[in-house]
Design an enzyme around this catalytic site. Structure first.
Site, PDB file in Angstrom:
ATOM      1  N   THR A   1      -1.895   0.533   6.372  1.00 34.69           N
ATOM      2  CA  THR A   1      -2.997  -0.388   6.131  1.00 34.69           C
ATOM      3  C   THR A   1      -3.893  -0.473   7.356  1.00 34.69           C
ATOM      4  O   THR A   1      -3.416  -0.440   8.498  1.00 34.69           O
ATOM      5  CB  THR A   1      -2.484  -1.791   5.771  1.00 34.69           C
ATOM      6  OG1 THR A   1      -3.556  -2.736   5.850  1.00 34.69           O
ATOM      7  CG2 THR A   1      -1.382  -2.246   6.707  1.00 34.69           C
TER       8      THR A   1
ATOM      9  N   TYR B   1       3.448  -9.101   7.059  1.00 30.37           N
ATOM     10  CA  TYR B   1       3.347  -7.896   6.231  1.00 30.37           C
ATOM     11  C   TYR B   1       2.713  -6.761   7.017  1.00 30.37           C
ATOM     12  O   TYR B   1       3.251  -5.642   7.067  1.00 30.37           O
ATOM     13  CB  TYR B   1       2.530  -8.188   4.978  1.00 30.37           C
ATOM     14  CG  TYR B   1       1.875  -6.959   4.393  1.00 30.37           C
ATOM     15  CD1 TYR B   1       2.638  -5.969   3.778  1.00 30.37           C
ATOM     16  CD2 TYR B   1       0.495  -6.763   4.490  1.00 30.37           C
ATOM     17  CE1 TYR B   1       2.045  -4.824   3.266  1.00 30.37           C
ATOM     18  CE2 TYR B   1      -0.094  -5.625   3.975  1.00 30.37           C
ATOM     19  CZ  TYR B   1       0.674  -4.664   3.358  1.00 30.37           C
ATOM     20  OH  TYR B   1       0.081  -3.530   2.865  1.00 30.37           O
ATOM     21  N   HIS B   2       1.569  -7.020   7.634  1.00 31.15           N
ATOM     22  CA  HIS B   2       0.896  -5.968   8.390  1.00 31.15           C
ATOM     23  C   HIS B   2       1.733  -5.517   9.592  1.00 31.15           C
ATOM     24  O   HIS B   2       1.703  -4.354   9.975  1.00 31.15           O
ATOM     25  CB  HIS B   2      -0.484  -6.451   8.857  1.00 31.15           C
ATOM     26  CG  HIS B   2      -1.454  -6.649   7.729  1.00 31.15           C
ATOM     27  ND1 HIS B   2      -1.674  -7.877   7.152  1.00 31.15           N
ATOM     28  CD2 HIS B   2      -2.256  -5.773   7.074  1.00 31.15           C
ATOM     29  CE1 HIS B   2      -2.574  -7.759   6.194  1.00 31.15           C
ATOM     30  NE2 HIS B   2      -2.938  -6.496   6.115  1.00 31.15           N
TER      31      HIS B   2
ATOM     32  N   GLN C   1      -4.951   2.325   4.811  1.00 33.24           N
ATOM     33  CA  GLN C   1      -5.848   2.010   3.701  1.00 33.24           C
ATOM     34  C   GLN C   1      -6.453   0.621   3.838  1.00 33.24           C
ATOM     35  O   GLN C   1      -5.788  -0.334   4.213  1.00 33.24           O
ATOM     36  CB  GLN C   1      -5.089   2.090   2.376  1.00 33.24           C
ATOM     37  CG  GLN C   1      -5.946   1.762   1.166  1.00 33.24           C
ATOM     38  CD  GLN C   1      -5.237   2.030  -0.133  1.00 33.24           C
ATOM     39  OE1 GLN C   1      -5.521   3.013  -0.795  1.00 33.24           O
ATOM     40  NE2 GLN C   1      -4.316   1.160  -0.512  1.00 33.24           N
TER      41      GLN C   1
ATOM     42  N   ASP D   1      10.914   2.479  -9.337  1.00 35.72           N
ATOM     43  CA  ASP D   1      10.544   1.088  -9.063  1.00 35.72           C
ATOM     44  C   ASP D   1      11.700   0.175  -9.428  1.00 35.72           C
ATOM     45  O   ASP D   1      12.552   0.534 -10.248  1.00 35.72           O
ATOM     46  CB  ASP D   1       9.297   0.678  -9.854  1.00 35.72           C
ATOM     47  CG  ASP D   1       8.445  -0.347  -9.114  1.00 35.72           C
ATOM     48  OD1 ASP D   1       8.921  -1.493  -8.952  1.00 35.72           O
ATOM     49  OD2 ASP D   1       7.318  -0.017  -8.700  1.00 35.72           O
ATOM     50  N   ASN D   2      11.734  -1.010  -8.806  1.00 39.09           N
ATOM     51  CA  ASN D   2      12.720  -2.036  -9.175  1.00 39.09           C
ATOM     52  C   ASN D   2      12.038  -3.310  -9.654  1.00 39.09           C
ATOM     53  O   ASN D   2      12.676  -4.356  -9.762  1.00 39.09           O
ATOM     54  CB  ASN D   2      13.656  -2.341  -7.997  1.00 39.09           C
ATOM     55  CG  ASN D   2      12.934  -2.998  -6.830  1.00 39.09           C
ATOM     56  OD1 ASN D   2      11.709  -2.925  -6.736  1.00 39.09           O
ATOM     57  ND2 ASN D   2      13.676  -3.638  -5.939  1.00 39.09           N
TER      58      ASN D   2
ATOM     59  N   ARG E   1       7.460  -6.364  -7.371  1.00 37.00           N
ATOM     60  CA  ARG E   1       6.167  -7.062  -7.412  1.00 37.00           C
ATOM     61  C   ARG E   1       6.089  -7.975  -8.632  1.00 37.00           C
ATOM     62  O   ARG E   1       5.615  -9.111  -8.536  1.00 37.00           O
ATOM     63  CB  ARG E   1       5.025  -6.060  -7.421  1.00 37.00           C
ATOM     64  CG  ARG E   1       3.645  -6.734  -7.472  1.00 37.00           C
ATOM     65  CD  ARG E   1       2.525  -5.739  -7.336  1.00 37.00           C
ATOM     66  NE  ARG E   1       1.222  -6.386  -7.407  1.00 37.00           N
ATOM     67  CZ  ARG E   1       0.189  -6.032  -6.675  1.00 37.00           C
ATOM     68  NH1 ARG E   1       0.318  -5.070  -5.784  1.00 37.00           N
ATOM     69  NH2 ARG E   1      -0.977  -6.627  -6.809  1.00 37.00           N
TER      70      ARG E   1
ATOM     71  N   LYS F   1       4.144  -2.948   8.611  1.00 38.36           N
ATOM     72  CA  LYS F   1       3.481  -1.653   8.478  1.00 38.36           C
ATOM     73  C   LYS F   1       3.353  -0.973   9.841  1.00 38.36           C
ATOM     74  O   LYS F   1       3.481   0.257   9.956  1.00 38.36           O
ATOM     75  CB  LYS F   1       2.100  -1.828   7.844  1.00 38.36           C
ATOM     76  CG  LYS F   1       2.127  -2.265   6.398  1.00 38.36           C
ATOM     77  CD  LYS F   1       2.571  -1.133   5.485  1.00 38.36           C
ATOM     78  CE  LYS F   1       2.237  -1.419   4.040  1.00 38.36           C
ATOM     79  NZ  LYS F   1       2.511  -0.283   3.149  1.00 38.36           N
TER      80      LYS F   1
ATOM     81  N   ASP G   1      16.411   0.280  -6.535  1.00 36.21           N
ATOM     82  CA  ASP G   1      15.901  -0.295  -5.291  1.00 36.21           C
ATOM     83  C   ASP G   1      15.944   0.748  -4.176  1.00 36.21           C
ATOM     84  O   ASP G   1      17.010   1.296  -3.874  1.00 36.21           O
ATOM     85  CB  ASP G   1      16.770  -1.504  -4.925  1.00 36.21           C
ATOM     86  CG  ASP G   1      16.197  -2.322  -3.779  1.00 36.21           C
ATOM     87  OD1 ASP G   1      15.229  -1.866  -3.145  1.00 36.21           O
ATOM     88  OD2 ASP G   1      16.739  -3.412  -3.521  1.00 36.21           O
TER      89      ASP G   1
ATOM     90  N   SER H   1      -0.634 -10.512  10.142  1.00 35.15           N
ATOM     91  CA  SER H   1       0.367 -11.148   9.284  1.00 35.15           C
ATOM     92  C   SER H   1       1.681 -10.405   9.460  1.00 35.15           C
ATOM     93  O   SER H   1       1.708  -9.287   9.991  1.00 35.15           O
ATOM     94  CB  SER H   1      -0.065 -11.109   7.814  1.00 35.15           C
ATOM     95  OG  SER H   1       0.144  -9.813   7.257  1.00 35.15           O
TER      96      SER H   1
ATOM     97  N   ARG I   1     -10.444 -10.680  -6.531  1.00 35.80           N
ATOM     98  CA  ARG I   1     -10.480 -12.142  -6.651  1.00 35.80           C
ATOM     99  C   ARG I   1     -11.882 -12.619  -6.981  1.00 35.80           C
ATOM    100  O   ARG I   1     -12.092 -13.443  -7.877  1.00 35.80           O
ATOM    101  CB  ARG I   1     -10.002 -12.803  -5.356  1.00 35.80           C
ATOM    102  CG  ARG I   1      -8.549 -12.578  -5.015  1.00 35.80           C
ATOM    103  CD  ARG I   1      -7.996 -13.682  -4.105  1.00 35.80           C
ATOM    104  NE  ARG I   1      -8.879 -14.065  -3.026  1.00 35.80           N
ATOM    105  CZ  ARG I   1      -8.857 -13.541  -1.795  1.00 35.80           C
ATOM    106  NH1 ARG I   1      -8.004 -12.569  -1.510  1.00 35.80           N
ATOM    107  NH2 ARG I   1      -9.675 -13.974  -0.862  1.00 35.80           N
TER     108      ARG I   1
ATOM    109  N   THR J   1     -14.590 -18.029  -3.243  1.00 38.80           N
ATOM    110  CA  THR J   1     -13.973 -18.698  -2.107  1.00 38.80           C
ATOM    111  C   THR J   1     -14.058 -17.825  -0.861  1.00 38.80           C
ATOM    112  O   THR J   1     -13.237 -16.928  -0.653  1.00 38.80           O
ATOM    113  CB  THR J   1     -12.500 -19.029  -2.414  1.00 38.80           C
ATOM    114  OG1 THR J   1     -11.863 -17.839  -2.923  1.00 38.80           O
ATOM    115  CG2 THR J   1     -12.398 -20.121  -3.447  1.00 38.80           C
ATOM    116  N   VAL J   2     -15.056 -18.074  -0.043  1.00 31.83           N
ATOM    117  CA  VAL J   2     -15.219 -17.391   1.244  1.00 31.83           C
ATOM    118  C   VAL J   2     -14.418 -18.160   2.282  1.00 31.83           C
ATOM    119  O   VAL J   2     -14.637 -19.352   2.494  1.00 31.83           O
ATOM    120  CB  VAL J   2     -16.699 -17.322   1.637  1.00 31.83           C
ATOM    121  CG1 VAL J   2     -16.852 -16.822   3.072  1.00 31.83           C
ATOM    122  CG2 VAL J   2     -17.470 -16.444   0.672  1.00 31.83           C
TER     123      VAL J   2
END
Length: 382
Positions: A144, A181-182, A208, A31-32, A35, A185, A74, A179, A241, A253-254
């Site tokens: 994902t 991010y997705h 996932q 890991d670097n 996150r 993937k 990294d 998004s 959350r 928060t919906v």
């Protein structure tokens, strides 16, 4: 086996490393601290903030009696990753080393650029390093369910048989991510599929769903062994959350109409799935895709579940729809297939009232550290 965990400091990576170590495998975590750095930069500090890998691995050896090797570096640095794979000689590689947040990827140019560069470069480097130094190694890649989007037909397990003008062909199931991010993937999957065809790699790509939970068989043994648990609007998954909001006396928060449906799973089931896939590797020249979730819920259903369990604990939970910061369908058809992992032997944990109560009680221990400023959405897709 010799198992390499890329992203071994993360919410999923550290519990995965401990599980394999407890089972007697030779484990290395890489890991670097990306996150952790992004949480700090975005003012999204987690509920639990355990020590760095050197201290975590020492604590694990003291508590569990097993050793986890680690390397700090990294995965976007090819020389570093190549040397790790060459020296360690892994038989299985679990690839978690990606920026994991949709909201973060949509929050600005620099965040989008980092997500794009980190996620695609780490995967590209892994492919080349395996090809050069460990061609028989099994790559276990965390994808994902968000890659699929919300199509108006059933979501198959990675592949789709298409008949067209009297002929048929098997294709990767069409992706339409919501998004950046997705979308990275999706591009990971395409990269892997190309090099599986060209070089005959062994790859399992796990689609996932959102994960929830804090405790595993190993992490429950000492506070320093807990995973990094985010509850904010950027890095926290929706169930986590809601759990924190219920404890903090903040309305759940919906987003929008709350009909967004996804497939969810317990953190312990993520570990089960990774173990089962490692024990049953993909064949040479195979891209095996498995949909990794246990049960489907709408956001409204999740909120009602948390409210019911919270009220039983005397928390007086309320639900408050808010304007949706995302561009997504708020009511839609959703039916995703997920038989592959069950056939391998997955024994699911379901989101029962008892499980939610246990998680709420765990979060209550950290009640004083909750930052209520991190609850409301700060990132808008538009």
């Amino acid at each position: 086996m010799r198992i390499l965990i890329l992203g071994g400091d993360g919410y999923l990576g550290w519990p995965t490393a401990m599980q394999f170590s407890a089972e007697g495998h030779e484990v290395m975590a890489v890991d670097n601290y990306l996150r952790r750095r992004l949480c700090l930069e975005s003012d999204s500090m987690p509920l639990t903030n355990p020590p760095l890998l050197p201290e975590r691995t020492r604590r694990w050896q003291a508590v569990g009696g097993q050793k986890i090797e680690y390397r700090i570096g990294d995965c976007c640095d090819y020389r570093f990753l190549s040397e790790v794979i060459k020296d360690f000689g892994p038989e299985a590689i679990v690839h978690y080393a990606e920026q994991p947040s949709g909201p973060y990827s949509m929050s600005g140019y620099e965040q989008a650029r980092l997500t794009f560069h980190n996620n695609l470069t780490s995967t590209f480097n892994l492919i080349w390093a395996v090809h050069e130094h460990a061609p028989e190694a099994h790559i276990i890649k965390l994808g994902t369910m968000g890659e699929y989007g919300t199509p108006n037909i059933d979501i198959e397990e990675g592949w789709l048989e298409v008949e067209h003008k009297g002929r048929s062909q098997r294709f990767l199931y069409p992706r339409q991510a919501s998004s950046l991010y997705h979308t990275t993937k999706v591009q990971d999957t395409d990269l892997l599929w190309f090099y599986v065809r060209v070089w005959g790699l062994r790859v399992t790509d796990l689609m996932q769903g959102p994960v929830y939970g804090l405790y595993t068989a190993q992490s429950s043994q000492h506070e320093d062994l807990l995973p990094i648990f985010n509850y904010d609007d950027i890095f926290g998954t929706v169930v986590n959350r809601f759990l924190v909001q219920a404890v903090a006396d903040v309305p759940l928060t919906v987003y929008g109409k709350g009909g967004q449906t996804r497939g969810y799973l317990d953190l312990r089931d993520t570990l089960q799935c990774i173990r089962l896939v490692a024990q049953n590797p993909a064949g040479r020249g195979e891209l095996r895709i498995l949909n990794q979730f246990v049960e489907q819920f709408t956001v409204n259903q999740l909120a009602e579940k948390v409210k019911k369990a919270g009220d039983a604990l005397g928390l007086k939970v309320t639900i408050q729809p808010v304007e949706n910061p995302r561009i997504e369908a708020e009511q839609h058809y959703y039916n995703a297939q997920h038989t592959g992992l069950l056939e391998l032997g997955l024994e699911p944990h379901y989101l029962t009232d008892e499980i939610i109560t246990e998680m709420l009680e765990a979060v209550l221990k950290y009640r004083q550290g909750i930052d209520r400023r991190l609850i409301m959405p700060r990132v808008r897709w538009s």
